[in-house]
Every structure is written in structure tokens, then in C-alpha cells.
Write a protein that holds these residues in place. Structure first.
Motif, PDB file in Angstrom:
ATOM      1  N   GLN A 187      42.318  46.668  32.332  1.00 38.21           N
ATOM      2  CA  GLN A 187      41.391  46.530  31.199  1.00 38.21           C
ATOM      3  C   GLN A 187      39.932  46.619  31.653  1.00 38.21           C
ATOM      4  OE1 GLN A 187      42.308  46.228  28.027  1.00 38.21           O
ATOM      5  NE2 GLN A 187      40.322  45.817  27.127  1.00 38.21           N
ATOM      6  N   ALA A 188      39.606  45.923  32.727  1.00 38.60           N
ATOM      7  CA  ALA A 188      38.215  45.890  33.194  1.00 38.60           C
ATOM      8  C   ALA A 188      37.723  47.263  33.629  1.00 38.60           C
ATOM      9  CB  ALA A 188      38.081  44.907  34.370  1.00 38.60           C
ATOM     10  N   LEU A 189      38.582  48.042  34.264  1.00 38.32           N
ATOM     11  CA  LEU A 189      38.128  49.323  34.810  1.00 38.32           C
ATOM     12  C   LEU A 189      38.307  50.508  33.868  1.00 38.32           C
ATOM     13  CD1 LEU A 189      39.150  49.013  38.549  1.00 38.32           C
ATOM     14  CD2 LEU A 189      36.906  48.675  37.507  1.00 38.32           C
ATOM     15  N   THR A 190      39.033  50.321  32.777  1.00 40.01           N
ATOM     16  CA  THR A 190      39.197  51.444  31.859  1.00 40.01           C
ATOM     17  C   THR A 190      38.389  51.281  30.580  1.00 40.01           C
ATOM     18  OG1 THR A 190      41.208  50.475  30.895  1.00 40.01           O
ATOM     19  CG2 THR A 190      41.486  52.080  32.694  1.00 40.01           C
ATOM     20  N   THR A 191      38.238  50.048  30.103  1.00 42.88           N
ATOM     21  CA  THR A 191      37.518  49.860  28.852  1.00 42.88           C
ATOM     22  C   THR A 191      36.423  48.823  28.935  1.00 42.88           C
ATOM     23  OG1 THR A 191      39.130  48.244  28.063  1.00 42.88           O
ATOM     24  CG2 THR A 191      39.496  50.530  27.441  1.00 42.88           C
ATOM     25  N   SER A 208      37.365  57.160  36.867  1.00 43.74           N
ATOM     26  CA  SER A 208      38.162  58.270  37.405  1.00 43.74           C
ATOM     27  C   SER A 208      38.861  57.864  38.707  1.00 43.74           C
ATOM     28  CB  SER A 208      37.314  59.527  37.591  1.00 43.74           C
ATOM     29  OG  SER A 208      36.165  59.258  38.339  1.00 43.74           O
ATOM     30  N   GLU A 209      38.215  57.064  39.548  1.00 40.69           N
ATOM     31  CA  GLU A 209      38.877  56.558  40.751  1.00 40.69           C
ATOM     32  C   GLU A 209      40.057  55.664  40.386  1.00 40.69           C
ATOM     33  OE1 GLU A 209      35.001  56.342  43.743  1.00 40.69           O
ATOM     34  OE2 GLU A 209      35.584  54.577  42.584  1.00 40.69           O
ATOM     35  N   PHE A 210      39.872  54.854  39.337  1.00 42.00           N
ATOM     36  CA  PHE A 210      40.953  53.993  38.899  1.00 42.00           C
ATOM     37  C   PHE A 210      42.131  54.809  38.383  1.00 42.00           C
ATOM     38  CE2 PHE A 210      43.327  51.756  35.651  1.00 42.00           C
ATOM     39  CZ  PHE A 210      43.787  50.677  36.391  1.00 42.00           C
ATOM     40  N   ALA A 211      41.865  55.878  37.650  1.00 40.35           N
ATOM     41  CA  ALA A 211      42.945  56.713  37.119  1.00 40.35           C
ATOM     42  C   ALA A 211      43.798  57.277  38.254  1.00 40.35           C
ATOM     43  CB  ALA A 211      42.375  57.839  36.262  1.00 40.35           C
ATOM     44  N   ALA A 212      43.163  57.762  39.310  1.00 44.40           N
ATOM     45  CA  ALA A 212      43.899  58.288  40.467  1.00 44.40           C
ATOM     46  C   ALA A 212      44.679  57.170  41.160  1.00 44.40           C
ATOM     47  CB  ALA A 212      42.936  58.956  41.450  1.00 44.40           C
ATOM     48  N   PHE A 213      44.070  55.998  41.292  1.00 40.90           N
ATOM     49  CA  PHE A 213      44.736  54.835  41.888  1.00 40.90           C
ATOM     50  C   PHE A 213      45.966  54.462  41.070  1.00 40.90           C
ATOM     51  CE2 PHE A 213      45.096  50.151  41.607  1.00 40.90           C
ATOM     52  CZ  PHE A 213      45.508  49.877  42.896  1.00 40.90           C
ATOM     53  N   TRP A 214      45.818  54.385  39.754  1.00 41.43           N
ATOM     54  CA  TRP A 214      46.925  53.994  38.875  1.00 41.43           C
ATOM     55  C   TRP A 214      48.057  55.006  38.932  1.00 41.43           C
ATOM     56  CZ3 TRP A 214      47.525  49.329  37.034  1.00 41.43           C
ATOM     57  CH2 TRP A 214      48.521  49.101  36.073  1.00 41.43           C
ATOM     58  N   THR A 220      40.435  32.510  40.337  1.00 43.30           N
ATOM     59  CA  THR A 220      39.312  33.440  40.362  1.00 43.30           C
ATOM     60  C   THR A 220      39.550  34.449  41.478  1.00 43.30           C
ATOM     61  OG1 THR A 220      37.798  31.784  39.496  1.00 43.30           O
ATOM     62  CG2 THR A 220      36.807  33.673  40.611  1.00 43.30           C
ATOM     63  N   VAL A 221      39.454  35.718  41.126  1.00 37.77           N
ATOM     64  CA  VAL A 221      39.637  36.793  42.102  1.00 37.77           C
ATOM     65  C   VAL A 221      38.386  37.651  42.144  1.00 37.77           C
ATOM     66  CG1 VAL A 221      42.150  36.897  41.770  1.00 37.77           C
ATOM     67  CG2 VAL A 221      40.685  38.405  40.438  1.00 37.77           C
ATOM     68  N   ASP A 222      38.244  38.387  43.220  1.00 43.00           N
ATOM     69  CA  ASP A 222      37.217  39.420  43.313  1.00 43.00           C
ATOM     70  C   ASP A 222      37.943  40.758  43.260  1.00 43.00           C
ATOM     71  OD1 ASP A 222      34.888  37.812  43.615  1.00 43.00           O
ATOM     72  OD2 ASP A 222      35.503  37.385  45.675  1.00 43.00           O
ATOM     73  N   TYR A 223      37.760  41.456  42.149  1.00 41.15           N
ATOM     74  CA  TYR A 223      38.376  42.762  41.995  1.00 41.15           C
ATOM     75  C   TYR A 223      37.601  43.808  42.779  1.00 41.15           C
ATOM     76  CZ  TYR A 223      41.401  41.507  38.010  1.00 41.15           C
ATOM     77  OH  TYR A 223      42.362  40.983  37.197  1.00 41.15           O
ATOM     78  N   LYS A 224      38.321  44.727  43.386  1.00 44.88           N
ATOM     79  CA  LYS A 224      37.702  45.878  44.040  1.00 44.88           C
ATOM     80  C   LYS A 224      37.182  46.807  42.937  1.00 44.88           C
ATOM     81  CE  LYS A 224      39.331  48.285  47.743  1.00 44.88           C
ATOM     82  NZ  LYS A 224      40.314  49.122  48.457  1.00 44.88           N
ATOM     83  N   GLU A 270      51.540  44.742  47.751  1.00 39.80           N
ATOM     84  CA  GLU A 270      50.721  45.745  48.447  1.00 39.80           C
ATOM     85  C   GLU A 270      49.692  46.352  47.492  1.00 39.80           C
ATOM     86  OE1 GLU A 270      53.842  48.251  49.913  1.00 39.80           O
ATOM     87  OE2 GLU A 270      54.171  46.997  51.691  1.00 39.80           O
ATOM     88  N   ASP A 271      50.107  46.607  46.252  1.00 38.75           N
ATOM     89  CA  ASP A 271      49.185  47.155  45.256  1.00 38.75           C
ATOM     90  C   ASP A 271      48.084  46.152  44.918  1.00 38.75           C
ATOM     91  OD1 ASP A 271      50.701  49.477  45.198  1.00 38.75           O
ATOM     92  OD2 ASP A 271      51.822  48.883  43.404  1.00 38.75           O
ATOM     93  N   VAL A 272      48.445  44.882  44.765  1.00 42.51           N
ATOM     94  CA  VAL A 272      47.452  43.848  44.470  1.00 42.51           C
ATOM     95  C   VAL A 272      46.436  43.760  45.611  1.00 42.51           C
ATOM     96  CG1 VAL A 272      47.111  41.345  44.252  1.00 42.51           C
ATOM     97  CG2 VAL A 272      48.839  42.503  42.856  1.00 42.51           C
ATOM     98  N   MET A 273      46.902  43.894  46.846  1.00 39.19           N
ATOM     99  CA  MET A 273      45.989  43.845  47.995  1.00 39.19           C
ATOM    100  C   MET A 273      44.976  44.988  47.949  1.00 39.19           C
ATOM    101  SD  MET A 273      46.605  41.171  49.848  1.00 39.19           S
ATOM    102  CE  MET A 273      45.818  41.574  51.403  1.00 39.19           C
ATOM    103  N   ASP A 274      45.302  46.067  47.215  1.00 41.05           N
ATOM    104  CA  ASP A 274      44.371  47.176  47.051  1.00 41.05           C
ATOM    105  C   ASP A 274      43.535  47.028  45.779  1.00 41.05           C
ATOM    106  OD1 ASP A 274      43.130  49.507  47.884  1.00 41.05           O
ATOM    107  OD2 ASP A 274      44.702  50.825  47.140  1.00 41.05           O
ATOM    108  N   MET A 275      43.778  45.941  45.011  1.00 40.32           N
ATOM    109  CA  MET A 275      43.009  45.676  43.801  1.00 40.32           C
ATOM    110  C   MET A 275      41.988  44.562  43.991  1.00 40.32           C
ATOM    111  SD  MET A 275      45.906  45.592  40.847  1.00 40.32           S
ATOM    112  CE  MET A 275      47.244  46.761  40.877  1.00 40.32           C
ATOM    113  N   ILE A 276      42.306  43.597  44.860  1.00 39.08           N
ATOM    114  CA  ILE A 276      41.406  42.453  45.014  1.00 39.08           C
ATOM    115  C   ILE A 276      40.932  42.320  46.459  1.00 39.08           C
ATOM    116  CG2 ILE A 276      42.433  41.233  43.061  1.00 39.08           C
ATOM    117  CD1 ILE A 276      43.837  39.358  44.978  1.00 39.08           C
ATOM    118  N   THR A 277      39.744  41.755  46.587  1.00 32.50           N
ATOM    119  CA  THR A 277      39.177  41.552  47.922  1.00 32.50           C
ATOM    120  C   THR A 277      39.141  40.081  48.300  1.00 32.50           C
ATOM    121  OG1 THR A 277      36.913  41.464  47.062  1.00 32.50           O
ATOM    122  CG2 THR A 277      37.759  43.632  47.725  1.00 32.50           C
ATOM    123  N   GLY A 278      39.473  39.208  47.360  1.00 36.10           N
ATOM    124  CA  GLY A 278      39.486  37.780  47.640  1.00 36.10           C
ATOM    125  C   GLY A 278      39.999  36.995  46.450  1.00 36.10           C
ATOM    126  N   TRP A 279      40.337  35.722  46.709  1.00 34.49           N
ATOM    127  CA  TRP A 279      40.746  34.798  45.643  1.00 34.49           C
ATOM    128  C   TRP A 279      40.377  33.389  46.041  1.00 34.49           C
ATOM    129  CZ3 TRP A 279      46.813  35.535  45.726  1.00 34.49           C
ATOM    130  CH2 TRP A 279      47.341  35.072  46.919  1.00 34.49           C
TER     131      TRP A 279
END
Length: 132
Positions: free
Chosen positions: A123-127, A39-45, A30-34, A83-92
Motif C-alpha cells: 500500500q505504501a509504495l503503490t498508492t 516502478s522498482e516496487f513493481a519489479a520487486f513484487w 515499528t519497522v523501517d521499510y526499504k 527472505e522476502d520480508v528481509m528485502d522489505m525492511i531494514t529494521g524493527w
């Protein structure tokens, strides 16, 4: 049923990752996604895909006789992915603390976990998605 209120964005949201383990069983983390808007996700991706390609190319450019080193590419990609995952999740919910080193170890030992994490985040942040 929850009433929708615009502008009431969460800091993060929980998600249960389910992925195949090497022995054929199902792993669960179980993770906590940021939270990011679409639109923020698109720039991040865009940023993470551009820097990933450059990091691997730069790391392998000066190899002996122009040969690519799979070990060097994996090491570079693993660190960048962590490093990218660390910018996607806040906890596990793993016993180990959330850190770049521990994400790198998870990616090295169970790469399907990270692939699932990144795919589910996308998937969660785009659709959006029903359930956990």
C-alpha cells in the motif's frame, strides 16, 4: 508542510504495524521499510510472487504418492516469506535482532503480523498512505 524535491529519495521510512493478536488485543511493531520507487516496487513484487509460487510447487512436487504436505508447504512458504520480508525492511523495534530466523518465528507465531507488514508495504509504495 514539507517542500517536495524530486530525486531526494530516502533509504528507508518508518511505519507502525498494527495487527490483531490471538487474544483479541492489538499488536504493534515499528519497522523501517526499504524505500523503492513505484516502478522498482513493481519489479520487486513480480519477482517475489514468481519465485514464491515456484518454491512451493518445487518443494511439494515429489511428495509421497503425489500428495501435498501442508507442513512442507508452510515450511517452504515461511522461509520464502521471511527472505522476502528481509528485502522489505531494514529494521524493527523488537528485542530480537532482525534476521531470517526471527522473521520466520514471527510468521509462525503471529502470521497476521507478516500479512499486515506485506500489505502495508504494498500500500505504501503503490498508492501512498496518510499517517502511520
Amino acid at each position: 508542510m514539507s517542500k517536495v524535491k524530486l530525486g531526494n529519495r530516502p533509504e528507508s521510512f518508518p511505519h507502525t504495524l498494527k495487527f490483531p493478536m490471538l487474544d483479541g488485543t492489538e499488536g504493534v511493531i515499528t519497522v523501517d521499510y526499504k524505500y523503492r520507487t513505484r516502478s522498482e516496487f513493481a519489479a520487486f513484487w513480480d519477482r517475489i510472487t514468481a519465485t514464491s509460487d515456484k518454491a512451493v510447487a518445487a518443494e511439494t512436487a515429489g511428495t509421497e504418492e503425489g500428495k501435498r504436505s501442508l507442513a512442507k508447504m508452510f515450511a517452504t512458504a515461511n522461509k520464502k516469506n521471511a527472505e522476502d520480508v528481509m528485502d522489505m525492511i531494514t529494521g524493527w523495534d523488537l528485542d530480537e535482532e532482525l534476521s531470517v530466523q526471527n522473521v520466520m518465528q514471527l510468521n509462525d507465531e503471529l502470521p497476521q503480523a507478516i500479512a499486515t507488514l506485506v500489505g502495508d508495504y504494498y500500500q505504501a509504495l503503490t498508492t501512498g498512505r496518510l499517517g502511520n
